[in-house]
Design an enzyme around this catalytic site. Structure first.
Site, PDB file in Angstrom:
ATOM      1  N   TYR A   1      -0.904  14.242  -9.783  1.00 56.94           N
ATOM      2  CA  TYR A   1      -2.079  14.041  -9.413  1.00 56.94           C
ATOM      3  C   TYR A   1      -2.980  15.191  -9.048  1.00 56.94           C
ATOM      4  CZ  TYR A   1      -1.930   9.084  -9.692  1.00 56.94           C
ATOM      5  OH  TYR A   1      -1.637   7.748 -10.219  1.00 56.94           O
TER       6      TYR A   1
ATOM      7  N   GLN B   1      -3.292  -2.816  -2.504  1.00 58.91           N
ATOM      8  CA  GLN B   1      -3.258  -3.451  -3.890  1.00 58.91           C
ATOM      9  C   GLN B   1      -2.664  -4.726  -3.736  1.00 58.91           C
ATOM     10  OE1 GLN B   1      -1.360  -0.474  -6.446  1.00 58.91           O
ATOM     11  NE2 GLN B   1      -2.928   1.050  -6.332  1.00 58.91           N
TER      12      GLN B   1
ATOM     13  N   TYR C   1      14.222   2.669 -17.554  1.00 56.66           N
ATOM     14  CA  TYR C   1      12.810   3.043 -18.071  1.00 56.66           C
ATOM     15  C   TYR C   1      12.521   4.361 -17.683  1.00 56.66           C
ATOM     16  CZ  TYR C   1      13.256  -1.149 -20.995  1.00 56.66           C
ATOM     17  OH  TYR C   1      13.678  -1.994 -21.899  1.00 56.66           O
TER      18      TYR C   1
ATOM     19  N   GLU D   1       2.358   3.136 -19.896  1.00 51.66           N
ATOM     20  CA  GLU D   1       3.388   2.625 -20.978  1.00 51.66           C
ATOM     21  C   GLU D   1       3.535   1.292 -21.483  1.00 51.66           C
ATOM     22  OE1 GLU D   1       6.727   5.958 -19.406  1.00 51.66           O
ATOM     23  OE2 GLU D   1       7.282   3.709 -19.404  1.00 51.66           O
TER      24      GLU D   1
ATOM     25  N   HIS E   1       1.303  -0.480  -5.318  1.00 51.04           N
ATOM     26  CA  HIS E   1       2.354  -0.717  -6.345  1.00 51.04           C
ATOM     27  C   HIS E   1       3.436  -2.043  -6.213  1.00 51.04           C
ATOM     28  CE1 HIS E   1       2.071   3.888  -7.844  1.00 51.04           C
ATOM     29  NE2 HIS E   1       0.911   3.326  -7.813  1.00 51.04           N
TER      30      HIS E   1
END
Length: 358
Positions: free
Chosen positions: A252, A79, A241, A231, A139
């Site tokens: 998963y 990613q 958070y 979210e 990520h």
């Protein structure tokens, strides 16, 4: 052909769920390679960052495109790669970019600045190399937002859950910096040796949407949950958070809850949760006049569920409605860009750039 001569209008009427209003997608350009970030320059020009590591200039009238830069040391793995791009509000002819920087074969989410003028990119400078270095390809975040004095950018947990609550890493956090990459003296943790000075908020999993709303002076984010539990968060100074101690998603590998629960004292709760996940790729808060039915609403690009997600907010910042547009397009919507005139452009992972039309 990559260099198209004219734009094609996709004759698709995309109904806004629960509304009589119809939208269309006008294809502006195609054959881009995962167009991750968009930066509107003028009515003729959009800059596009391709995750593989190229920065392109697209003619919004003809759809023609050209490579204007290939930054060095882009770690284009999984990613990671060349990520967000944004026009600076602080200095003319200046861009901010985020990318995963290659450091000895590992990637670290990095904020850079460069000069852009007359179709040329010069004076590339890394402003801030985060302590998120890892060999995982997961990520990275990472979107850019600005208030009147500062730069914010988001970093994912890099696929390591404990990073969300580890405040001695920048992974799993939203950072706040001065325009030159230095740390503001009024950041929430500058006197706390247990937290890195640049952190504005933490406990994030993978925030790939970030927008500062100037009229309300509020910072909004949208992030990927695990299996369910994406979210939307109203980002507050110094707030936690929750990831991974709280989550609305499941593991998963089985139907088991993640963390200690959905809510916990001392953890800022989300404004909206998506179950199942929509896989958000971007976020804007629309303040334009061209589409009055979208005014004051959050718009998020959805990757997994292939649409633009439209969220209505109350005066107290509660999510009070959700609608979906571009559902029939069937494309993974990556980034959304709103122009000063209120036009909306969006990119898709298939390599297309579209303009929203009625």
């Amino acid at each position: 052909m990559i260099m198209t001569k004219r734009m094609s209008l996709i004759a698709l009427s995309m109904l806004l769920v629960g509304s009589a209003n119809a939208f269309e997608a006008e294809k502006v350009a195609s054959e881009l390679n995962i167009p991750w970030g968009l930066a509107y320059i003028d009515d003729n020009t959009m800059l596009v960052s391709e995750r593989a590591g190229l920065l392109k200039q697209v003619n919004l009238k003809t759809g023609s495109q050209q490579v204007i830069a290939k930054p060095n040391n882009v770690w284009a793995q999984g990613q990671g790669g060349l990520l967000d791009i944004a026009v600076s509000p602080f200095a003319a002819n200046t861009l901010y970019l985020t990318y995963s920087k290659d450091i000895e074969g590992e990637g670290a989410t990095t904020l850079a600045k460069a000069s852009y003028q007359n179709g040329k990119l010069t004076d590339w400078q890394d402003l801030f190399v985060s302590t998120s270095r890892s060999d995982t390809g997961r990520h990275f975040g990472s979107r850019i937002a600005f208030d009147d004095k500062h730069v914010y950018f988001s970093i994912g947990d890099r696929g390591v859950r404990d990073n969300g609550q580890d405040t001695l890493t920048h992974a799993g956090a939203i950072l706040r910096l001065n325009p030159d990459g230095s740390t503001p003296s009024d950041n929430p943790f500058v006197t706390d040796k247990a937290v890195l000075d640049e952190i504005w908020s933490y406990g994030h999993r993978n925030p790939q949407g970030l927008v500062y709303d100037a009229p309300t002076q509020k910072l909004w984010s949208i992030e990927h949950g695990p299996r369910g539990g994406d979210e939307i968060n109203l980002i507050k100074r110094g707030a936690n958070y929750g990831w991974p101690i709280t989550s609305h998603g499941k593991e998963y590998w089985g139907p088991l809850s993640v963390g200690e629960g959905k809510l916990k004292e001392g953890v800022e709760p989300p404004v909206k949760v998506y179950v199942p996940s929509i896989a958000p790729g971007s976020l804007v808060l629309y303040r334009g006049d061209k589409f009055p039915e979208l005014k004051g609403k959050l718009l998020a690009g959805a990757l997994k569920l292939t649409h633009i997600n439209v969220v209505s907010l109350s005066d107290t910042d509660k999510a009070i409605g959700e609608q979906r547009i571009m559902t029939k397009l069937g494309e993974r919507i990556r980034d959304i860009e709103v122009t000063p005139k209120g036009e909306i452009y969006f990119s898709t992972d298939s390599g297309n750039l579209y303009r929203l039309k009625r």
